[in-house]
Design a protein around this motif. Structure first.
Motif, PDB file in Angstrom:
ATOM      1  N   THR A  46      26.591 -27.146  -3.324  1.00  0.00           N
ATOM      2  CA  THR A  46      26.240 -26.591  -2.025  1.00  0.00           C
ATOM      3  C   THR A  46      27.247 -27.021  -0.965  1.00  0.00           C
ATOM      4  N   ALA A  47      27.683 -28.276  -1.011  1.00  0.00           N
ATOM      5  CA  ALA A  47      28.670 -28.764  -0.054  1.00  0.00           C
ATOM      6  C   ALA A  47      29.981 -28.008  -0.195  1.00  0.00           C
ATOM      7  N   ARG A  48      30.365 -27.715  -1.425  1.00  0.00           N
ATOM      8  CA  ARG A  48      31.602 -26.953  -1.655  1.00  0.00           C
ATOM      9  C   ARG A  48      31.459 -25.534  -1.101  1.00  0.00           C
ATOM     10  N   LEU A  49      30.303 -24.901  -1.311  1.00  0.00           N
ATOM     11  CA  LEU A  49      30.085 -23.558  -0.792  1.00  0.00           C
ATOM     12  C   LEU A  49      30.086 -23.541   0.732  1.00  0.00           C
ATOM     13  N   ILE A  50      29.500 -24.560   1.344  1.00  0.00           N
ATOM     14  CA  ILE A  50      29.470 -24.644   2.807  1.00  0.00           C
ATOM     15  C   ILE A  50      30.881 -24.801   3.356  1.00  0.00           C
ATOM     16  N   ALA A  51      31.679 -25.646   2.725  1.00  0.00           N
ATOM     17  CA  ALA A  51      33.055 -25.848   3.187  1.00  0.00           C
ATOM     18  C   ALA A  51      33.870 -24.562   3.033  1.00  0.00           C
ATOM     19  N   ASP A  52      33.679 -23.843   1.946  1.00  0.00           N
ATOM     20  CA  ASP A  52      34.394 -22.582   1.756  1.00  0.00           C
ATOM     21  C   ASP A  52      33.952 -21.537   2.778  1.00  0.00           C
ATOM     22  N   GLU A  53      32.651 -21.494   3.055  1.00  0.00           N
ATOM     23  CA  GLU A  53      32.122 -20.509   4.001  1.00  0.00           C
ATOM     24  C   GLU A  53      32.617 -20.788   5.426  1.00  0.00           C
ATOM     25  N   GLU A  72      31.182 -25.362  13.620  1.00  0.00           N
ATOM     26  CA  GLU A  72      31.127 -24.256  12.671  1.00  0.00           C
ATOM     27  C   GLU A  72      30.502 -24.705  11.344  1.00  0.00           C
ATOM     28  N   VAL A  73      30.835 -25.918  10.904  1.00  0.00           N
ATOM     29  CA  VAL A  73      30.232 -26.456   9.678  1.00  0.00           C
ATOM     30  C   VAL A  73      28.729 -26.643   9.874  1.00  0.00           C
ATOM     31  N   VAL A  74      28.326 -27.173  11.041  1.00  0.00           N
ATOM     32  CA  VAL A  74      26.898 -27.374  11.332  1.00  0.00           C
ATOM     33  C   VAL A  74      26.169 -26.034  11.323  1.00  0.00           C
ATOM     34  N   GLU A  75      26.769 -25.024  11.928  1.00  0.00           N
ATOM     35  CA  GLU A  75      26.153 -23.694  11.965  1.00  0.00           C
ATOM     36  C   GLU A  75      26.044 -23.108  10.559  1.00  0.00           C
ATOM     37  N   THR A  76      27.053 -23.333   9.741  1.00  0.00           N
ATOM     38  CA  THR A  76      27.024 -22.843   8.362  1.00  0.00           C
ATOM     39  C   THR A  76      25.921 -23.525   7.564  1.00  0.00           C
ATOM     40  N   VAL A  77      25.725 -24.826   7.801  1.00  0.00           N
ATOM     41  CA  VAL A  77      24.649 -25.554   7.111  1.00  0.00           C
ATOM     42  C   VAL A  77      23.296 -25.000   7.521  1.00  0.00           C
ATOM     43  N   GLU A  78      23.123 -24.719   8.807  1.00  0.00           N
ATOM     44  CA  GLU A  78      21.834 -24.230   9.286  1.00  0.00           C
ATOM     45  C   GLU A  78      21.539 -22.812   8.799  1.00  0.00           C
ATOM     46  N   ASN A  79      22.583 -21.994   8.614  1.00  0.00           N
ATOM     47  CA  ASN A  79      22.398 -20.609   8.177  1.00  0.00           C
ATOM     48  C   ASN A  79      22.708 -20.425   6.696  1.00  0.00           C
ATOM     49  N   TYR A  80      22.631 -21.487   5.929  1.00  0.00           N
ATOM     50  CA  TYR A  80      22.997 -21.448   4.514  1.00  0.00           C
ATOM     51  C   TYR A  80      22.114 -20.493   3.721  1.00  0.00           C
ATOM     52  N   ALA A  81      20.825 -20.437   4.040  1.00  0.00           N
ATOM     53  CA  ALA A  81      19.879 -19.633   3.256  1.00  0.00           C
ATOM     54  C   ALA A  81      20.212 -18.143   3.331  1.00  0.00           C
ATOM     55  N   GLU A  82      20.762 -17.681   4.442  1.00  0.00           N
ATOM     56  CA  GLU A  82      21.084 -16.259   4.570  1.00  0.00           C
ATOM     57  C   GLU A  82      22.386 -15.906   3.859  1.00  0.00           C
TER      58      GLU A  82
END
Length: 173
Positions: A46-53, A72-82
């Motif tokens: 999941t961390a790898r996917l978040i960093a790529d996103e 941007e990383v924080v926002e990606t973590v919060e919107n990970y489910a979508e």
């Protein structure tokens, strides 16, 4: 050598030692991937996917990133489910809402505790096992998971007691 010392000081000034995501402080001295994986509900994949996103180098030091990149990383973590398919989320079809979400941090612990309390309340098999403090997922219990205290015979204690009894008898004679 004298040139390296001031350069290290300048690097330390730019470093954020703590990066806050949600209610959790992450270590800013570690890489982005490793630091994110310390967050409950976020593993290595999941961390790898978040960093790529977020278009961030996953091997970069997390505390040295710019503030807008960290946001941007924080926002990606919060919107990970979508951003990911449903099978990659950790909370699929919630009992109460029916939604698929990805819980992170303290929210994950709270929902897990609510689920356990619900199982205890309706007296499901897993709930009964939780109430008794026994293993829940079908593990063997014949030889492991014992919490009652001493199991078997403690030979040393028996020998000490016999030695004390023999000493008491010798004094009595």
């Amino acid at each position: 050598m004298s040139e390296e010392a001031p350069q290290e000081q300048e690097d330390d000034e730019d470093l954020q030692y703590f990066v806050r995501i949600g209610q959790t402080d992450l270590d800013g001295t570690k890489t982005v991937e490793r630091s994110l994986s310390e967050l409950n509900g976020v593993g290595r994949r999941t961390a790898r996917l978040i960093a790529d996103e977020a278009d961030v180098d996953r091997t970069a030091t997390f505390g040295r990133l710019d503030d807008d990149v960290i946001d941007e990383v924080v926002e990606t973590v919060e919107n990970y489910a979508e951003e990911v398919p449903d099978w990659l989320n950790n909370r699929q079809s919630d009992f109460y809402t029916g939604e698929t979400t990805h819980e992170i941090g303290n929210d994950l612990q709270l929902t897990r505790q609510h689920d356990i309390n619900r199982m205890k309340m309706i007296d499901s098999y897993k709930g009964v096992r939780h109430k008794r403090g026994q293993k829940v997922r079908g593990q063997r219990t014949k030889s492991t998971g014992r919490t009652e205290g001493t199991i078997g015979v403690n030979v040393e204690e028996i020998r000490e007691e016999q030695a004390e009894e023999a000493a008491d008898e010798d004094e009595g004679e």
